[in-house]
Design a protein around this motif. Structure first.
Motif, PDB file in Angstrom:
ATOM      1  N   ASP A 212      -4.386   2.432  -2.523  1.00 28.28           N
ATOM      2  CA  ASP A 212      -3.705   3.553  -3.163  1.00 28.28           C
ATOM      3  C   ASP A 212      -4.587   4.254  -4.192  1.00 28.28           C
ATOM      4  O   ASP A 212      -4.372   5.427  -4.508  1.00 28.28           O
ATOM      5  CB  ASP A 212      -2.413   3.079  -3.819  1.00 28.28           C
ATOM      6  N   GLN A 243       0.467   1.880   2.159  1.00 26.39           N
ATOM      7  CA  GLN A 243      -0.526   2.642   1.418  1.00 26.39           C
ATOM      8  C   GLN A 243      -1.275   3.616   2.318  1.00 26.39           C
ATOM      9  O   GLN A 243      -1.551   4.757   1.927  1.00 26.39           O
ATOM     10  CB  GLN A 243      -1.511   1.692   0.736  1.00 26.39           C
ATOM     11  N   ASN A 246       0.897   6.572   3.023  1.00 24.63           N
ATOM     12  CA  ASN A 246       0.951   7.463   1.863  1.00 24.63           C
ATOM     13  C   ASN A 246      -0.338   8.267   1.710  1.00 24.63           C
ATOM     14  O   ASN A 246      -0.303   9.453   1.354  1.00 24.63           O
ATOM     15  CB  ASN A 246       1.219   6.655   0.598  1.00 24.63           C
TER      16      ASN A 246
END
Length: 307
Positions: A212, A243, A246
């Motif tokens: 991230d 992650q 995202n």
């Protein structure tokens, strides 16, 4: 992060090096060396994120030639005495530690609660040690690093504050020396003190990878010795797959590299077996060489031309 910084990062590359014990460190070095041999220089990433064993690897590949690091790991096999150094104690210790921390994770309500509980347990272990133990640990970590100063490029070394449970990411401007940052990130048992604070393994920040932290970068390459597995409930959203989703949703192009099935036995319960380091390095090297063609266009082409 402000808008200008975000736009600038979108034109940059990030390399994420996950945790994975002693064999994981060797595998990471092998992969980076194999990629380099195939024409993909992952060390040129504008940002490198290192966690636990990956923090050591990050400091190593930014301080020395990956090919030389790889050769040193493999050469260690031929230099080992005919009667190999026993590793059973290290492996049993690692297994016991995994069991203890698994119970803490299972009893935790959420990620913040887990970090606080793990930090408290690590501080209890630290209280039973004398200062020489921490000094020896730092000296051991420092001896593994080709250089003691931070590299010119951006390098983030993850950890967790043992007293507060707050995630941490050390960098060149944090006022913490490189060896101390790596020692904290790799401190999976007792808490490691830096000034008035104490820290534990960066793998507890999110997971063993902490991808991230590469948010906003145009290209992200994740090397995960544990194959993206997570020890925390998926509902917490700390796993690598979440992650990666995202990152991609934020516009990043992401590639992940995991050990292949033929080398999975070198990690997990065997991650602290020093005798397996050469095999892990060779497995990573072969994998990296084989992925050179696939990753070459992605990594070597300006970001704006691949979006």
């Amino acid at each position: 992060m402000n808008t200008t910084a975000s736009q600038n990062n979108s034109l940059k590359r990030a390399l994420v090096l996950g945790g994975g014990g002693s064999t994981g460190n060797a595998w990471l070095i092998g992969v980076v060396a194999g990629l380099l041999e195939a024409g993909v220089d992952a060390t040129k990433a504008e940002l490198i994120v290192g966690t636990s064993a990956g923090s050591t690897a990050a400091a190593q590949i930014t301080g020395a030639n990956p090919a030389e690091l790889f050769a040193a790991v493999v050469d260690a096999e031929s230099q080992r005495p005919s009667k190999a150094e026993p590793n059973s104690g290290r492996v049993r210790g690692a297994s016991g530690h995994m069991e203890r921390t698994a119970r803490i994770i299972a009893d935790s309500e959420d990620a913040a609660d887990m970090r606080r509980r793990l930090g408290a347990a690590a501080l209890e272990l630290q209280a039973d040690l004398d200062s020489s133990t921490l000094d020896r640990w730092r000296a051991t970590v420092a001896s593994r690093l080709p250089r003691q100063d931070w590299p010119a490029q951006d390098l983030l070394i993850t950890a967790v504050n043992a007293r507060t449970g707050e995630p941490a990411a050390f960098h060149r401007g944090s006022g913490v020396g490189l060896a101390d940052a790596v020692a904290a990130s790799c401190s999976s048992g007792f808490a490691y003190s830096i000034g008035s604070d104490a820290y534990i393994d960066g793998g507890y920040r999110t997971n063993a990878d902490n991808a991230d932290l590469a948010a906003g970068y145009g290209k992200v390459l994740v090397l995960s010795p544990f194959g993206g597995r997570t020890r925390t409930p998926v509902a917490w959203g700390l796993d690598l797959a979440t992650q990666v989703r995202n990152l991609r949703a934020g516009g990043s192009t992401v590639e992940t590299i995991f050990p292949d099935t033929s080398s999975e036995h070198l990690f997990g319960p065997n991650a602290m077996d020093l005798s397996l380091r050469p095999a892990a390095a060779r497995a990573g090297h072969e994998l990296g060489k084989g992925l050179g063609e696939k990753l070459g266009d992605l990594w070597n082409t300006p970001v704006g031309l691949t979006q």
